[in-house]
Design a protein around this motif. Structure first.
Motif, PDB file in Angstrom:
ATOM      1  N   GLU A 215       2.813  -1.586  -0.567  1.00 15.76           N
ATOM      2  CA  GLU A 215       2.986  -3.031  -0.529  1.00 15.76           C
ATOM      3  C   GLU A 215       3.596  -3.426   0.815  1.00 15.76           C
ATOM      4  O   GLU A 215       4.422  -2.708   1.356  1.00 15.76           O
ATOM      5  N   LEU A 216       3.172  -4.546   1.345  1.00  9.50           N
ATOM      6  CA  LEU A 216       3.746  -5.077   2.575  1.00  9.50           C
ATOM      7  C   LEU A 216       4.529  -6.326   2.210  1.00  9.50           C
ATOM      8  O   LEU A 216       3.987  -7.261   1.628  1.00  9.50           O
ATOM      9  N   LYS A 217       5.820  -6.328   2.514  1.00  7.28           N
ATOM     10  CA  LYS A 217       6.662  -7.502   2.297  1.00  7.28           C
ATOM     11  C   LYS A 217       7.083  -8.004   3.658  1.00  7.28           C
ATOM     12  O   LYS A 217       7.487  -7.228   4.513  1.00  7.28           O
TER      13      LYS A 217
ATOM     14  N   ARG B 102       0.708 -21.509   4.426  1.00  9.24           N
ATOM     15  CA  ARG B 102       0.805 -20.868   5.742  1.00  9.24           C
ATOM     16  C   ARG B 102       1.536 -19.528   5.651  1.00  9.24           C
ATOM     17  O   ARG B 102       1.145 -18.564   6.321  1.00  9.24           O
ATOM     18  N   TYR B 103       2.567 -19.449   4.836  1.00 10.96           N
ATOM     19  CA  TYR B 103       3.273 -18.167   4.659  1.00 10.96           C
ATOM     20  C   TYR B 103       2.305 -17.123   4.088  1.00 10.96           C
ATOM     21  O   TYR B 103       2.241 -15.997   4.574  1.00 10.96           O
ATOM     22  N   ARG B 104       1.540 -17.483   3.068  1.00 13.13           N
ATOM     23  CA  ARG B 104       0.585 -16.545   2.466  1.00 13.13           C
ATOM     24  C   ARG B 104      -0.468 -16.112   3.491  1.00 13.13           C
ATOM     25  O   ARG B 104      -0.889 -14.955   3.500  1.00 13.13           O
ATOM     26  N   ARG B 105      -0.903 -17.017   4.345  1.00 14.64           N
ATOM     27  CA  ARG B 105      -1.868 -16.661   5.399  1.00 14.64           C
ATOM     28  C   ARG B 105      -1.271 -15.663   6.387  1.00 14.64           C
ATOM     29  O   ARG B 105      -1.940 -14.722   6.818  1.00 14.64           O
ATOM     30  N   VAL B 106      -0.026 -15.880   6.784  1.00 10.92           N
ATOM     31  CA  VAL B 106       0.650 -14.964   7.704  1.00 10.92           C
ATOM     32  C   VAL B 106       0.748 -13.575   7.076  1.00 10.92           C
ATOM     33  O   VAL B 106       0.454 -12.562   7.726  1.00 10.92           O
ATOM     34  N   VAL B 107       1.132 -13.508   5.818  1.00  7.38           N
ATOM     35  CA  VAL B 107       1.252 -12.212   5.135  1.00  7.38           C
ATOM     36  C   VAL B 107      -0.102 -11.516   5.074  1.00  7.38           C
ATOM     37  O   VAL B 107      -0.210 -10.318   5.356  1.00  7.38           O
ATOM     38  N   GLU B 108      -1.153 -12.256   4.734  1.00  4.17           N
ATOM     39  CA  GLU B 108      -2.483 -11.649   4.646  1.00  4.17           C
ATOM     40  C   GLU B 108      -2.965 -11.168   6.006  1.00  4.17           C
ATOM     41  O   GLU B 108      -3.559 -10.100   6.122  1.00  4.17           O
ATOM     42  N   ALA B 109      -2.712 -11.941   7.058  1.00  4.98           N
ATOM     43  CA  ALA B 109      -3.109 -11.523   8.410  1.00  4.98           C
ATOM     44  C   ALA B 109      -2.349 -10.262   8.826  1.00  4.98           C
ATOM     45  O   ALA B 109      -2.931  -9.348   9.417  1.00  4.98           O
ATOM     46  N   ALA B 110      -1.061 -10.204   8.503  1.00  3.60           N
ATOM     47  CA  ALA B 110      -0.259  -9.013   8.831  1.00  3.60           C
ATOM     48  C   ALA B 110      -0.770  -7.808   8.050  1.00  3.60           C
ATOM     49  O   ALA B 110      -0.887  -6.699   8.587  1.00  3.60           O
ATOM     50  N   ARG B 111      -1.084  -8.020   6.775  1.00  3.28           N
ATOM     51  CA  ARG B 111      -1.601  -6.931   5.932  1.00  3.28           C
ATOM     52  C   ARG B 111      -2.908  -6.391   6.503  1.00  3.28           C
ATOM     53  O   ARG B 111      -3.094  -5.181   6.611  1.00  3.28           O
ATOM     54  N   ALA B 112      -3.804  -7.290   6.882  1.00  3.20           N
ATOM     55  CA  ALA B 112      -5.093  -6.866   7.433  1.00  3.20           C
ATOM     56  C   ALA B 112      -4.901  -6.121   8.755  1.00  3.20           C
ATOM     57  O   ALA B 112      -5.526  -5.089   8.990  1.00  3.20           O
TER      58      ALA B 112
END
Length: 119
Positions: A3-5, A86-96
């Motif tokens: 998991e990435l937090k 926007r927070y969810r987008r940042v997390v998804e971009a970091a995960r990818a």
């Protein structure tokens, strides 16, 4: 499961997985107390986090109404919806972006003894 937090630290504010979950639960339940309960936190703690988020941004993220004959409640403002999105987008971009390196790091981990014998 890996998991990435991600916590975003601004000069005088922080936004991370806990606050994002609180925003989501307020949106789902229409209640700060129900959202906090669902996360195993006290009503006071949930309120403190709501006040902290509302104070940190130029526009409030959560709007609430006191209880009473008509009932109380809470909802995300347009700003709250945007911050959460926007927070969810940042997390998804970091995960990818980190997927390959995280997989490589995970492959380098030692297997716990109780899992190495197939149990």
């Amino acid at each position: 499961m890996t998991e990435l937090k991600l916590r975003i630290l601004f000069d005088d504010a922080m936004l991370g997985p806990g606050k994002a979950e609180l925003l989501e639960r307020i949106r789902e339940t229409g209640s700060i107390s129900a959202a906090g309960r669902g996360m195993g936190m006290s009503y006071k703690r949930a309120w403190l986090l709501v006040e902290e988020m509302n104070a940190a941004f130029t526009l409030p993220l959560i709007q609430s109404a006191r209880g009473g004959p008509g009932g109380g409640g809470a909802h995300l403002t347009d700003a709250g919806e945007e911050v959460l999105t926007r927070y969810r987008r940042v997390v998804e971009a970091a995960r990818a972006a980190a997927r390959e390196d995280i997989a490589a790091l995970e492959a380098m981990l030692r297997v716990p003894p109780d899992m190495s014998d197939g149990k």
